[in-house]
Design a protein around this motif. Structure first.
Motif, PDB file in Angstrom:
ATOM      1  N   ALA A 155       0.842  -1.206   0.000  1.00  5.60           N
ATOM      2  CA  ALA A 155       0.000   0.000   0.000  1.00  5.60           C
ATOM      3  C   ALA A 155       0.871   1.247   0.000  1.00  5.60           C
ATOM      4  N   LYS A 156       1.901   1.247   0.852  1.00  4.93           N
ATOM      5  CA  LYS A 156       2.795   2.417   0.951  1.00  4.93           C
ATOM      6  C   LYS A 156       3.568   2.621  -0.352  1.00  4.93           C
ATOM      7  N   TYR A 157       4.119   1.539  -0.922  1.00  4.04           N
ATOM      8  CA  TYR A 157       4.876   1.658  -2.170  1.00  4.04           C
ATOM      9  C   TYR A 157       3.975   2.133  -3.306  1.00  4.04           C
ATOM     10  N   SER A 158       2.778   1.564  -3.394  1.00  4.58           N
ATOM     11  CA  SER A 158       1.857   1.931  -4.478  1.00  4.58           C
ATOM     12  C   SER A 158       1.487   3.405  -4.389  1.00  4.58           C
ATOM     13  N   ARG A 159       1.219   3.870  -3.180  1.00  3.42           N
ATOM     14  CA  ARG A 159       0.838   5.271  -2.999  1.00  3.42           C
ATOM     15  C   ARG A 159       1.968   6.208  -3.440  1.00  3.42           C
ATOM     16  N   GLN A 160       3.209   5.864  -3.079  1.00  2.00           N
ATOM     17  CA  GLN A 160       4.320   6.749  -3.413  1.00  2.00           C
ATOM     18  C   GLN A 160       4.591   6.760  -4.914  1.00  2.00           C
ATOM     19  N   ILE A 161       4.473   5.605  -5.563  1.00  2.85           N
ATOM     20  CA  ILE A 161       4.655   5.563  -7.025  1.00  2.85           C
ATOM     21  C   ILE A 161       3.587   6.416  -7.698  1.00  2.85           C
ATOM     22  N   ALA A 162       2.329   6.295  -7.209  1.00  2.00           N
ATOM     23  CA  ALA A 162       1.229   7.092  -7.775  1.00  2.00           C
ATOM     24  C   ALA A 162       1.491   8.581  -7.584  1.00  2.00           C
ATOM     25  N   LYS A 163       2.055   8.967  -6.432  1.00  2.00           N
ATOM     26  CA  LYS A 163       2.397  10.376  -6.200  1.00  2.00           C
ATOM     27  C   LYS A 163       3.473  10.828  -7.182  1.00  2.00           C
ATOM     28  N   ASN A 164       4.497  10.001  -7.386  1.00  2.43           N
ATOM     29  CA  ASN A 164       5.551  10.356  -8.331  1.00  2.43           C
ATOM     30  C   ASN A 164       5.019  10.518  -9.746  1.00  2.43           C
ATOM     31  N   MET A 165       3.946   9.779 -10.061  1.00  3.35           N
ATOM     32  CA  MET A 165       3.327   9.867 -11.389  1.00  3.35           C
ATOM     33  C   MET A 165       2.329  11.018 -11.471  1.00  3.35           C
ATOM     34  N   ALA A 166       2.176  11.778 -10.366  1.00  6.75           N
ATOM     35  CA  ALA A 166       1.276  12.944 -10.316  1.00  6.75           C
ATOM     36  C   ALA A 166      -0.179  12.568 -10.592  1.00  6.75           C
ATOM     37  N   LEU A 167      -0.587  11.406 -10.072  1.00  2.00           N
ATOM     38  CA  LEU A 167      -1.988  11.025 -10.194  1.00  2.00           C
ATOM     39  C   LEU A 167      -2.837  11.872  -9.249  1.00  2.00           C
ATOM     40  N   SER A 168      -4.156  11.818  -9.430  1.00  3.65           N
ATOM     41  CA  SER A 168      -5.069  12.625  -8.616  1.00  3.65           C
ATOM     42  C   SER A 168      -5.057  12.148  -7.165  1.00  3.65           C
ATOM     43  N   ALA A 169      -5.471  13.050  -6.264  1.00  3.18           N
ATOM     44  CA  ALA A 169      -5.536  12.690  -4.841  1.00  3.18           C
ATOM     45  C   ALA A 169      -6.489  11.524  -4.629  1.00  3.18           C
ATOM     46  N   GLU A 170      -7.556  11.481  -5.435  1.00  7.13           N
ATOM     47  CA  GLU A 170      -8.521  10.380  -5.307  1.00  7.13           C
ATOM     48  C   GLU A 170      -7.882   9.049  -5.684  1.00  7.13           C
ATOM     49  N   ASP A 171      -7.124   9.029  -6.797  1.00  4.97           N
ATOM     50  CA  ASP A 171      -6.466   7.794  -7.227  1.00  4.97           C
ATOM     51  C   ASP A 171      -5.405   7.357  -6.220  1.00  4.97           C
ATOM     52  N   ILE A 172      -4.708   8.315  -5.643  1.00 10.91           N
ATOM     53  CA  ILE A 172      -3.682   7.994  -4.652  1.00 10.91           C
ATOM     54  C   ILE A 172      -4.312   7.349  -3.424  1.00 10.91           C
ATOM     55  N   ASP A 173      -5.456   7.897  -3.001  1.00 12.81           N
ATOM     56  CA  ASP A 173      -6.169   7.317  -1.858  1.00 12.81           C
ATOM     57  C   ASP A 173      -6.685   5.916  -2.188  1.00 12.81           C
ATOM     58  N   ILE A 174      -7.228   5.763  -3.399  1.00 21.42           N
ATOM     59  CA  ILE A 174      -7.802   4.477  -3.804  1.00 21.42           C
ATOM     60  C   ILE A 174      -6.721   3.389  -3.857  1.00 21.42           C
ATOM     61  N   ILE A 175      -5.564   3.710  -4.445  1.00 24.56           N
ATOM     62  CA  ILE A 175      -4.541   2.665  -4.588  1.00 24.56           C
ATOM     63  C   ILE A 175      -3.948   2.301  -3.231  1.00 24.56           C
ATOM     64  N   PHE A 176      -3.920   3.252  -2.308  1.00 24.55           N
ATOM     65  CA  PHE A 176      -3.441   2.937  -0.958  1.00 24.55           C
ATOM     66  C   PHE A 176      -4.401   1.970  -0.274  1.00 24.55           C
ATOM     67  N   ARG A 177      -5.691   2.250  -0.376  1.00 20.48           N
ATOM     68  CA  ARG A 177      -6.685   1.358   0.229  1.00 20.48           C
ATOM     69  C   ARG A 177      -6.681  -0.008  -0.459  1.00 20.48           C
TER      70      ARG A 177
END
Length: 603
Positions: A297-319
């Protein structure tokens, strides 16, 4: 009008009404045939014998407007003469026990120089009943209208009527309470009371409303007119038309979604809490992957942040990362903990966890998207993954990100069947599989993050309590002696962390066991092995005892272990030897590097 009394009588006799002739203050002296028929007499003489005056048939009921023998200070005849031009004169008659209502009209006649009166009574019983019923209905209707108005105004759901252009023409108390407003709302456009985010949707929804004739799915946010807070609503409505088919107004019910939204949030939180509890149960059962879901969850969230995905997508991939292995809750423990390579059937059972996770989460509407991400986190970019064999960008983006995070954690943490990789090695492996297993566009963002990691915060693989020790026994305990078997030894020999905890190894050889078995039988030999394993564990005061190659035991000695040697009582036919191997000095990093010391023959 009538040329003679005879002609008058003929005319009156032809009427189907009660017709009598009376002298003022005197008894009646004539009636027509219909009167005799109604009253049940053969002749006037018979009638007069019993009822000399027609008022003998009257029933007193002045409260309801029927005249009796007298009305105030007047007798009935005088009252009728005085008031019949201004009102309907009605009487109640008792005709042989049957109640009838008649209207009464008095006509003065001047014959033989004596004033006489012709009284004509028409049966209006049915008409009166109908009139009474109609009045009751009108009263009921008025009461109902009043009740409907009260119900409308005090209804537990907000109501508004809008004209064809969307301007407010009527509301109820609940509507005013919902918007926290008392005045200054009639004639305003409904959009003026909506949030700036949802107001633009009204035009399209209102147009669709008028075309299809109803509204049942439009959702908006109302603005509290005093404090500015927002209330989510869903609008249900229909259209009201004039008789000529022209639209009059729209009826709208505004359903407050606040409690529903709160319940949805609570249900979602409770559901996710339950799912995370299942994940914890799973990781407790499968402790060599403990913390895996949290790290993914932590790794996925950080990769999504590096890719500048939306806050909603970042929350979803963490969950989704926290729940991505939830499907393993239905995977047999014998598969989860198996230390060796899966056969084809076992592999298929393990791969079912992606679909099982999808099935568990897809039952809840708010988790359907997360369920889809989890379903496809084992797909490969080249289409050779599972469960659906999707390839390329047909795989959901968040699933492709999670596949990278999942693989990195698997490579950089211990497994029973393999030691972990260093971070740099794992990054290199990701790059080697870019374009085949992984999306090549994601790997640079993953490398950017993983390169910043100094260590991997993973839990100890070693079972540290009796419960997990017994759970591991199925695969990793020697079923005869109850110490660990050789398959589990490799896990504790491969990295510096373990090497700093365990400084030396004692290899205990039991000699001549083969001859002993031949002489006394295998059962006796088994008892010797069981006793020896017990004594080794007791003397070394450690659980890190392994039985290898049948008649050898390996003991991992912690840094604070002071035992240089040990002594065990054995049958006279048997003997033992102990060899000490220093882990750092001999560079023992795996079972393979220890194997020459184990197989060294006893001198």
């Amino acid at each position: 009008m009538f040329s003679s009394p005879r002609l008058l009588k003929q005319t009156l006799n032809s009427l189907e009404n009660i017709v009598i002739s009376t002298i003022k203050g005197e008894h009646l002296f004539w009636c027509n045939q219909h009167t005799l028929d109604v009253l049940g007499y053969d002749s006037i003489e018979d009638l007069l014998k019993e009822y000399p005056c027609i008022c003998d048939f009257f029933i007193e009921d002045k409260k309801k407007g029927y005249i009796g023998k007298t009305v105030g200070t007047l007798n009935w005849l005088d009252y009728a003469l005085a008031h019949q031009d201004k009102q309907d004169i009605k009487v109640k008659l008792n005709i042989h026990g049957k109640i009838e209502i008649h209207s009464l009209k008095v006509h003065p006649l001047d014959y033989d120089e004596q004033l006489r009166y012709v009284v004509i009574m028409q049966n209006i019983t049915q008409l009166e009943k109908t009139s009474i019923a109609l009045k009751k209905y009108q009263i009921q209707l008025q009461n109902k209208n009043r009740l409907y108005e009260e119900l409308f105004d005090n209804a537990p759901i907000a109501y508004q009527a809008l004209d064809k252009n969307g301007y407010i023409v009527k509301v109820n108390k609940k509507w005013k309470k919902l918007l926290n407003i008392e005045t200054d709302y009639l004639g305003k456009h409904f959009s003026e009371f909506l949030s700036k985010e949802t107001a633009p949707d009204l035009k399209e929804d209102f147009s669709r409303f008028q075309k299809q004739g109803y509204m049942d799915d439009a959702e908006f946010e109302l603005v509290d007119q005093k404090n500015g807070s927002l209330t989510p609503i869903r609008v249900y409505g229909n259209l009201s038309y004039y008789e000529n088919g022209v639209l009059d107004h729209t009826n709208c019910l505004l359903y407050d979604l606040s409690k529903e939204r709160q319940q949805e949030r609570e249900l979602k939180e409770n559901f996710e809490s339950v799912m995370l509890s299942f994940v914890n149960i799973l990781e407790e059962k499968d402790i060599y992957t403990a913390g895996h879901s949290r790290r993914v969850a932590k790794y996925s969230r950080q990769i999504a942040k590096n890719m500048a995905l939306s806050a909603e997508d970042i929350d979803i991939i963490f969950r989704a990362g926290n729940l991505h292995d939830i499907g393993k809750i239905v995977t047999p423990e014998s598969i989860l903990l198996k230390p060796s390579k899966f056969n084809q059937g076992e592999l298929q059972l393990m791969q079912e966890h992606a679909h099982s996770g999808f099935s568990i989460l897809n039952q809840m509407a708010s988790y359907k998207f997360i369920a889809t991400i989890i379903r496809h986190h084992h797909e490969r970019y080249d289409g050779k993954g599972y469960p659906d064999g999707l390839e390329g960008e047909k795989i959901p983006l968040l699933s492709r990100i999670m596949a990278v995070a999942d693989a990195f954690d698997a490579m950089t943490t211990n497994r029973v069947y393999k030691p972990r990789m260093e971070i740099a090695e794992a990054i290199k492996e990701l790059e080697n599989n870019s374009g085949t297993q992984f999306d090549p566009k994601i790997i640079p963002y993953a490398k950017q993050y993983f390169s910043t990691l100094k260590t991997i915060d993973f839990e100890e693989v070693m079972p540290t309590d009796p419960k997990n020790t017994h759970r591991f026994a199925y695969f990793f305990k020697d079923l005869l002696t109850n110490v660990y078997n050789g398959d589990y030894l490799n896990v504790f020999l491969h990295d510096d962390i373990k090497a700093s905890k365990y400084t030396k190894i004692h290899i205990i050889d039991l000699h001549h066991l083969h001859n002993y078995n031949n002489k006394y039988g295998w059962e006796a030999g088994n008892h010797v092995l069981i006793d020896l394993a017990h004594h080794i564990t007791e003397q070394y005061k450690t659980q890190m005892v392994f039985r290898v190659h049948g008649d050898k035991f390996v003991v991992l000695c912690p840094r604070d272990n002071t035992i240089e040697s040990a002594h065990f009582e054995l049958p006279p036919e048997l003997d033992f030897s102990i060899r000490e191997v220093h882990i750092q000095k001999e560079k023992i990093t795996s079972f393979q590097t220890l194997l020459p010391f184990i197989t060294c023959h006893y001198q």
